[in-house]
Motif scaffolding. Structure first.
Motif, PDB file in Angstrom:
ATOM      1  N   SER A 175       0.844  -1.189   0.000  1.00 15.65           N
ATOM      2  CA  SER A 175       0.000   0.000   0.000  1.00 15.65           C
ATOM      3  C   SER A 175       0.883   1.244   0.000  1.00 15.65           C
ATOM      4  O   SER A 175       2.021   1.210   0.465  1.00 15.65           O
ATOM      5  CB  SER A 175      -0.929  -0.009   1.217  1.00 15.65           C
ATOM      6  OG  SER A 175      -0.182   0.116   2.406  1.00 15.65           O
ATOM      7  N   PRO A 176       0.366   2.376  -0.526  1.00 21.13           N
ATOM      8  CA  PRO A 176       1.184   3.586  -0.658  1.00 21.13           C
ATOM      9  C   PRO A 176       1.733   4.116   0.672  1.00 21.13           C
ATOM     10  O   PRO A 176       2.790   4.727   0.706  1.00 21.13           O
ATOM     11  CB  PRO A 176       0.233   4.603  -1.290  1.00 21.13           C
ATOM     12  CG  PRO A 176      -0.934   3.830  -1.790  1.00 21.13           C
ATOM     13  CD  PRO A 176      -0.968   2.536  -1.057  1.00 21.13           C
ATOM     14  N   ASP A 177       1.022   3.890   1.777  1.00 22.16           N
ATOM     15  CA  ASP A 177       1.446   4.420   3.065  1.00 22.16           C
ATOM     16  C   ASP A 177       2.424   3.496   3.798  1.00 22.16           C
ATOM     17  O   ASP A 177       3.028   3.907   4.781  1.00 22.16           O
ATOM     18  CB  ASP A 177       0.225   4.674   3.960  1.00 22.16           C
ATOM     19  CG  ASP A 177      -0.713   5.717   3.363  1.00 22.16           C
ATOM     20  OD1 ASP A 177      -0.217   6.602   2.628  1.00 22.16           O
ATOM     21  OD2 ASP A 177      -1.930   5.630   3.615  1.00 22.16           O
ATOM     22  N   ALA A 178       2.530   2.269   3.354  1.00 21.17           N
ATOM     23  CA  ALA A 178       3.419   1.306   4.020  1.00 21.17           C
ATOM     24  C   ALA A 178       4.873   1.680   3.747  1.00 21.17           C
ATOM     25  O   ALA A 178       5.193   2.201   2.685  1.00 21.17           O
ATOM     26  CB  ALA A 178       3.140  -0.099   3.513  1.00 21.17           C
TER      27      ALA A 178
END
Length: 127
Positions: A4-7
């Protein structure tokens, strides 16, 4: 690994650890192909060099083979290290060196056998 983009982005060490674990756990069989480096880099949101570094770590450990234009494959552990195309150059050199050492030891063993026969035939019986 979370893509995911926030990981947080996985490191080469993280990627190598994931595949090392899968190989050791039998989730990836000998001969199976790992994802294409470009595809995996895009999927994980990392640089191509990160995935290539992870694959190089696994190759240097003798777990995978990299074949130019074909991909990276799980190495068959029953095949001697360094003998397959795509092996780590270090393992190839080591395999060659071990083979020459093995040949030298075999020849020395044969010479020792002959010497023991000669000494045994010259020694009077009963001593």
């Amino acid at each position: 690994m979370d893509s995911s983009p926030d990981a947080p982005k996985p490191t080469a060490k993280d990627i190598a650890a994931k595949y090392r674990s899968e190989i050791a756990g039998g989730e990836r069989e000998a001969g199976s192909r790992l994802p294409a480096a470009r595809q995996l880099a895009k999927q994980l949101g990392v640089q191509l060099m990160t995935v290539q570094s992870a694959y190089n770590q696994l190759r240097d450990e003798g777990l995978v083979l990299t074949q130019q234009g074909r991909g990276t494959f799980v190495r068959d552990p029953s095949v001697p290290l360094g003998t397959e195309p795509g092996s780590s150059p270090a393992f190839t050199a080591l395999s060659t060196e071990l083979s020459s050492i093995h040949d030298a030891l075999r020849l020395l063993g044969e010479r020792l056998d002959r010497l023991e026969e000669i000494v045994g035939s010259e020694t009077p019986h009963g001593q």
